[in-house]
Design an enzyme around this catalytic site. Structure first.
Site, PDB file in Angstrom:
ATOM      1  CG  ASP A 216      -1.949   1.014   1.286  1.00 44.91           C
ATOM      2  OD1 ASP A 216      -2.789   0.991   0.373  1.00 44.91           O
ATOM      3  OD2 ASP A 216      -1.961   1.854   2.207  1.00 44.91           O
ATOM      4  CD  GLU A 267      15.598 -13.609   4.468  1.00 45.32           C
ATOM      5  OE1 GLU A 267      14.659 -14.054   5.163  1.00 45.32           O
ATOM      6  OE2 GLU A 267      16.201 -12.562   4.748  1.00 45.32           O
TER       7      GLU A 267
END
Ligand code: NOJ
Length: 553
Positions: A216, A267
């Protein structure tokens, strides 16, 4: 323009070509019957999304929130608001989506929290200059007694961008910054503690198995140092501003945050994606969000904002493929979301209606519903033929128009309240979906409750009715999505065709796409076999406000 070949960025990552369906949870499906949609409601309707043919869903916020801005005011980033269910409901929904091959993206709101967030409550109790206040943007006021706001910035929702607090000893105190509502204080992203907290929030949801985040206000988190005065030029006060340098939008340092998050995403296995919500004035600037070490996608708002004009639409498609192609990213395509007038209405507006104003009972220039729906269907027929990733907002597959007659007493958008009703805001695109032509709340739930009233004529847009009608908007979307998948239209290139000044025309291999944005029919000529028409017509003359996919002998 003719014969210019434009190649979408190559690569096998799912998000480069995906069609992503936006769920606005409070208005999708309501299993609890309290009038607000919820996570079990979504789980129960996943088969409908599977049969529609989308690749992924993005859920607007369902985290703990006082709902002052419909969930974009988060009080706890690691929990589900009881309105929507529990974390266990979320896990069940995620598993059920994955079992159907549907990926799940959640909304992350990092620019601001709710004023009910524990950190903000601590900041209110703490002294000026304390580490608790340093997580947000607190400043002393101007004027003799600090009675004036620290600068002249204006909130996106109307009114000033600063709110004054009362200090612990009862005296009038410092001011805090809020780009949006006063209940949405902005974080200070120059503070490493804020950065670490959001890395941890990302990992919380990635560990649960989400496939990505819609971020956002991804262009607002960093403010120009010194917070200099700035007044937007007239009509440039939307979420991007019309100018090149706005001190709270698109500051260069914001990109460091996304480089950092890119590493967090990497990751994890499984190709997770970040999609930025960044309203920026140019495509070139927008493309900066998706350089190879930043986000994976960003919304193409210049495309969304393009009017019903053939030259403008050709230009924005061409420039999008160029700008995103230059940085090796897919273009995204989007026509509707929970912040703008639904495109089956917006494309037929006759008066200027800036983003965020909305349409209500007293608006001038209300769109003609039949023209709007035809243009909406034609626009989608073009959009779903384009290389890249496309976003579909819940309800557009039913051809829903903007709900324009919501009585004042039902309105909930903070924009309406902060402008004393001068701007209607976004409630008109957020009305709960009609699932069945008969039954309570058109099948949204079984109690009849609905947080915004559903227009009576929405019986005609109900999903069950549209399922039965071969010419319905729902069946058009299904056909477009199935054909897009079969022909792998999400990747590859397009070649522009010179057909008519009022047309947008190109081909993708043997598939021709033509849309008529003019006032006269356009003759497509000999040997045409239609694959899809945005609405049924006979012969080979493409009517105004219509688009078609076809092959040619
Ligand atoms: C953008 C969201 O899409 C909108 O609904 C919200 O009001 C603002 N950001 C503030 O979070």
């Amino acid at each position: 323009m003719a014969q210019l070949e434009q190649v979408a960025s190559p690569g096998s990552e799912w998000w480069r070509t995906a069609v992503i369906y936006q769920i606005y949870p409070r208005s999708f499906a309501d299993a609890s019957g309290d009038g607000i949609g919820d996570l079990p409601g979504i789980t129960a309707r996943l088969d409908d999304l599977k049969s529609l043919g989308v690749d992924a869903i993005w859920l607007s916020p369902f985290m703990t929130s006082p709902q002052k801005d419909a969930g974009y005011d988060v009080a706890d980033y690691r929990d589900v608001d009881p309105l929507f269910g529990t974390l266990a409901d979320f896990d069940a929904m995620l598993d059920a989506a994955h079992a159907r091959g549907i990926r799940v993206i959640v909304d992350l709101v990092p620019n601001h929290s709710s004023d009910q967030h524990a950190w903000f409550q601590q900041a209110l109790k703490a002294a000026p200059g304390s580490p608790e206040r340093a997580r947000y943007v607190f400043r002393d006021g101007r004027g003799e007694n600090g009675e004036l706001p620290p600068n002249n910035w204006e909130s996106v929702f109307g009114g000033g961008m600063w709110e004054r607090v009362t200090e612990a000893d009862g005296t009038p105190g410092q001011w805090y910054l809020h780009i949006f509502d006063a209940s949405q204080p902005d974080f200070d992203w120059t503070n490493e503690e804020v950065r670490e907290e959001f890395r941890s929030i990302l990992r919380f949801w990635l560990d649960r198995g989400v496939d990505g985040f819609r971020v956002d206000v991804a262009h607002g988190m960093v403010k120009e140092a010194g917070l200099p005065d700035y007044a937007p030029v007239a009509d440039a006060d939307s979420m991007g501003g019309g100018e090149e340098n706005v001190p709270y939008w698109g500051q260069d340092e914001v990109h460091d945050i996304y480089r950092d998050w890119h590493k967090v995403m990497a990751e994890y296995d499984g190709d997770r994606a970040l999609c930025g919500e960044a309203w920026l004035p140019t495509l070139k600037k927008t493309a900066l969000w998706v350089r190879p070490d930043e986000m994976h996608q960003t919304f193409n708002f210049p495309y969304l904002m393009t009017e019903w004009d053939a030259a403008a639409l050709r230009a924005v498609i061409r420039d999008s493929l160029d700008a995103f192609g230059e940085v090796g990213a897919p273009s995204t395509w989007v026509l509707s979301n929970h912040d703008v007038i639904r495109h089956a209405s917006r494309l037929a507006l006759t008066a200027d209606s800036p983003q965020g104003d909305g349409i209500g009972p007293k608006s001038k220039g209300k769109p003609d519903p039949a023209i709007g729906l035809s243009r909406g269907r034609a626009a989608t027929t073009v959009m779903l033929s384009l290389p890249g990733s496309a976003y579909v907002y819940q309800g557009e597959e039913l051809g829903l128009p903007e709900a324009m007659e919501i009585p004042d007493e039902f309105r909930q958008d903070p924009t309406w309240f902060r402008t004393n009703g001068e701007r209607y805001g976004r409630d008109g695109c957020r009305v709960p979906l009609p699932w069945t032509a008969s039954g309570t709340a058109f099948g949204f739930n079984d109690t009849g409750a609905s947080w915004l009233p559903q227009p009576a004529e929405w019986a005609g847009f109900a999903r069950d009715a549209e399922e039965q009608d071969p010419a319905s908007t729902l069946n058009l979307y299904k056909a477009l999505l199935a054909e897009r998948r079969a022909r792998a239209l999400g990747s590859g290139s397009l070649v522009w065709d010179d057909v008519d000044a009022a047309a947008v025309a190109f081909h993708r291999g043997d598939l021709h796409v033509v849309a008529n944005l003019g006032a006269e029919p356009i003759e497509l000529g000999e040997g045409v076999t239609f694959v899809i028409q945005s609405e049924p017509f006979a012969g080979t003359a493409l009517p105004p406000n219509t688009a078609a996919w076809f092959t040619r002998a």
